[in-house]
Design an enzyme around this catalytic site. Structure first.
Site, PDB file in Angstrom:
ATOM      1  N   HIS A 267       0.847  -1.207   0.000  1.00  0.00           N
ATOM      2  CA  HIS A 267       0.000   0.000   0.000  1.00  0.00           C
ATOM      3  C   HIS A 267       0.870   1.240   0.000  1.00  0.00           C
ATOM      4  O   HIS A 267       2.082   1.146   0.143  1.00  0.00           O
ATOM      5  CB  HIS A 267      -1.003  -0.013   1.163  1.00  0.00           C
TER       6      HIS A 267
ATOM      7  N   HIS B 120       4.775  -4.601  10.897  1.00  0.00           N
ATOM      8  CA  HIS B 120       5.117  -3.886  12.138  1.00  0.00           C
ATOM      9  C   HIS B 120       5.237  -4.838  13.321  1.00  0.00           C
ATOM     10  O   HIS B 120       4.537  -5.857  13.384  1.00  0.00           O
ATOM     11  CB  HIS B 120       4.042  -2.840  12.485  1.00  0.00           C
TER      12      HIS B 120
ATOM     13  N   HIS C 278      -7.391  -0.812   5.502  1.00  0.00           N
ATOM     14  CA  HIS C 278      -6.345   0.079   6.046  1.00  0.00           C
ATOM     15  C   HIS C 278      -6.112   1.222   5.049  1.00  0.00           C
ATOM     16  O   HIS C 278      -6.114   2.391   5.411  1.00  0.00           O
ATOM     17  CB  HIS C 278      -5.074  -0.735   6.274  1.00  0.00           C
TER      18      HIS C 278
ATOM     19  N   ASP D  72       5.789   4.663   5.045  1.00  0.00           N
ATOM     20  CA  ASP D  72       6.615   3.681   5.763  1.00  0.00           C
ATOM     21  C   ASP D  72       6.583   2.309   5.088  1.00  0.00           C
ATOM     22  O   ASP D  72       7.087   1.324   5.639  1.00  0.00           O
ATOM     23  CB  ASP D  72       6.210   3.587   7.249  1.00  0.00           C
ATOM     24  N   HIS D  73       6.002   2.249   3.869  1.00  0.00           N
ATOM     25  CA  HIS D  73       6.019   1.017   3.074  1.00  0.00           C
ATOM     26  C   HIS D  73       6.628   1.232   1.690  1.00  0.00           C
ATOM     27  O   HIS D  73       6.902   0.269   0.980  1.00  0.00           O
ATOM     28  CB  HIS D  73       4.599   0.451   2.953  1.00  0.00           C
TER      29      HIS D  73
ATOM     30  N   HIS E  57       1.378   3.937   1.909  1.00  0.00           N
ATOM     31  CA  HIS E  57       1.912   4.686   3.046  1.00  0.00           C
ATOM     32  C   HIS E  57       3.435   4.804   2.958  1.00  0.00           C
ATOM     33  O   HIS E  57       4.114   3.834   2.599  1.00  0.00           O
ATOM     34  CB  HIS E  57       1.501   4.023   4.367  1.00  0.00           C
TER      35      HIS E  57
ATOM     36  N   ASP F 263      -0.083  -3.958   6.254  1.00  0.00           N
ATOM     37  CA  ASP F 263      -0.732  -3.481   7.481  1.00  0.00           C
ATOM     38  C   ASP F 263      -2.175  -3.977   7.590  1.00  0.00           C
ATOM     39  O   ASP F 263      -3.043  -3.289   8.129  1.00  0.00           O
ATOM     40  CB  ASP F 263      -0.722  -1.951   7.538  1.00  0.00           C
TER      41      ASP F 263
HETATM   42 FE    FE Z   1       2.787   0.705   8.153  1.00  0.00          FE
HETATM   43 ZN    ZN Z   2       0.082   1.569   6.576  1.00  0.00          ZN
END
Ligand code: FE
Ligand code: ZN
Length: 246
Positions: free
Chosen positions: A57, A176, A119, A61-62, A59, A138
């Site tokens: 996805h 995570h 998400h 942090d990905h 985001h 996530d």
């Molecule tokens: Fe994440």
């Molecule tokens: Zn995420």
């Protein structure tokens, strides 16, 4: 066909990036690189050339490491970035857009793309049926699920029900290390679950020793994850709201 080698790379405060290597073809893939440098180091230390990035996805942090890994990979022949078609506008580094039902390959290993919206609206997962492994981003965590930023409890319930169809042995690679916080919350909504109480104790010990608790398995989640065990979408939504407020 040799088994995939899967390496966990902890980055940022609690993200896991997964480095996946096929010994037969030498293809090497990164799932959800939050950042580039630790991933490049982990690959170089093993003599692996990164050939693919798969995003679940949009985001940051990905996907934050996409561009720098791709640039570094030019030196060893380039790498292809695959991710959700529905999030192409928000992942400008994508080379290949995929959607639920598509198949993506790492050497001779085939993964099926699952649509798992909730998400984020276009979130996908990658399921290797042969290797009994699924990369869920996530969507599911150990004893938890992702927050419903762009979707509904109904969608997340459907995702959990689909994950529950997998074999108990299937390893679940989430993005995570949220396990301790999830376990402490889970016992408050499922206080009579002995397997859950035991798992909380084991996770407390592991985390106190600085050990990772991921990947998890479908079997462990079936026994202890309140979101997977929720009987209805309404119940999943109710406990998701409680967790958000915790
Ligand atoms: Fe994440
Ligand atoms: Zn995420």
């Amino acid at each position: 066909m040799s088994a995939l080698e899967i390496v966990r790379i902890p980055v940022l405060s609690d993200n896991y990036v997964w480095l996946v290597h096929d010994p037969d073809s030498k293809a090497t893939m990164v799932v959800d690189p939050a950042v580039a440098d630790p991933v490049l180091e982990a690959a170089r230390a093993r003599g692996w050339a990164i050939t693919h990035i798969w995003n679940t996805h949009w985001h940051p942090d990905h996907t934050g490491g996409n561009a720098a890994i791709k640039e570094a990979a030019e030196a060893w022949g380039g790498c292809t970035i695959t991710g959700p078609a529905a999030e192409f506008a928000r992942i400008p580094t994508l080379d290949v857009q995929v959607r639920g039902g598509d198949r993506v390959t790492l050497g001779a290993h085939v993964a099926e793309v699952w649509d798992v919206p909730a998400h984020t609206a276009g979130h996908i997962a990658y399921h290797f049926a042969d290797g009994e492994a699924i990369f869920v981003g996530d969507t599911m965590f150990a004893m938890g699920c992702g927050r419903l930023f762009e979707g509904t409890a109904e969608q997340m319930f459907a995702n959990m029900q689909r994950l529950a169809t997998l074999d108990d042995a299937t390893r679940v690679y989430c993005a995570h290390e949220y396990t301790l916080s999830n376990a402490r919350f889970a016992v408050t909504v499922d206080p009579d679950n002995r397997a859950l109480a035991d798992r909380l104790a084991a996770v407390e010990t592991a985390r106190a020793a600085g050990e990772p608790t991921v990947p998890t398995t479908i079997g462990a989640e079936r026994a202890t994850n309140p979101f997977l065990r929720a009987p209805t979408a309404a119940e999943l939504g109710r406990i998701r709201a409680l967790k958000d407020a915790a």
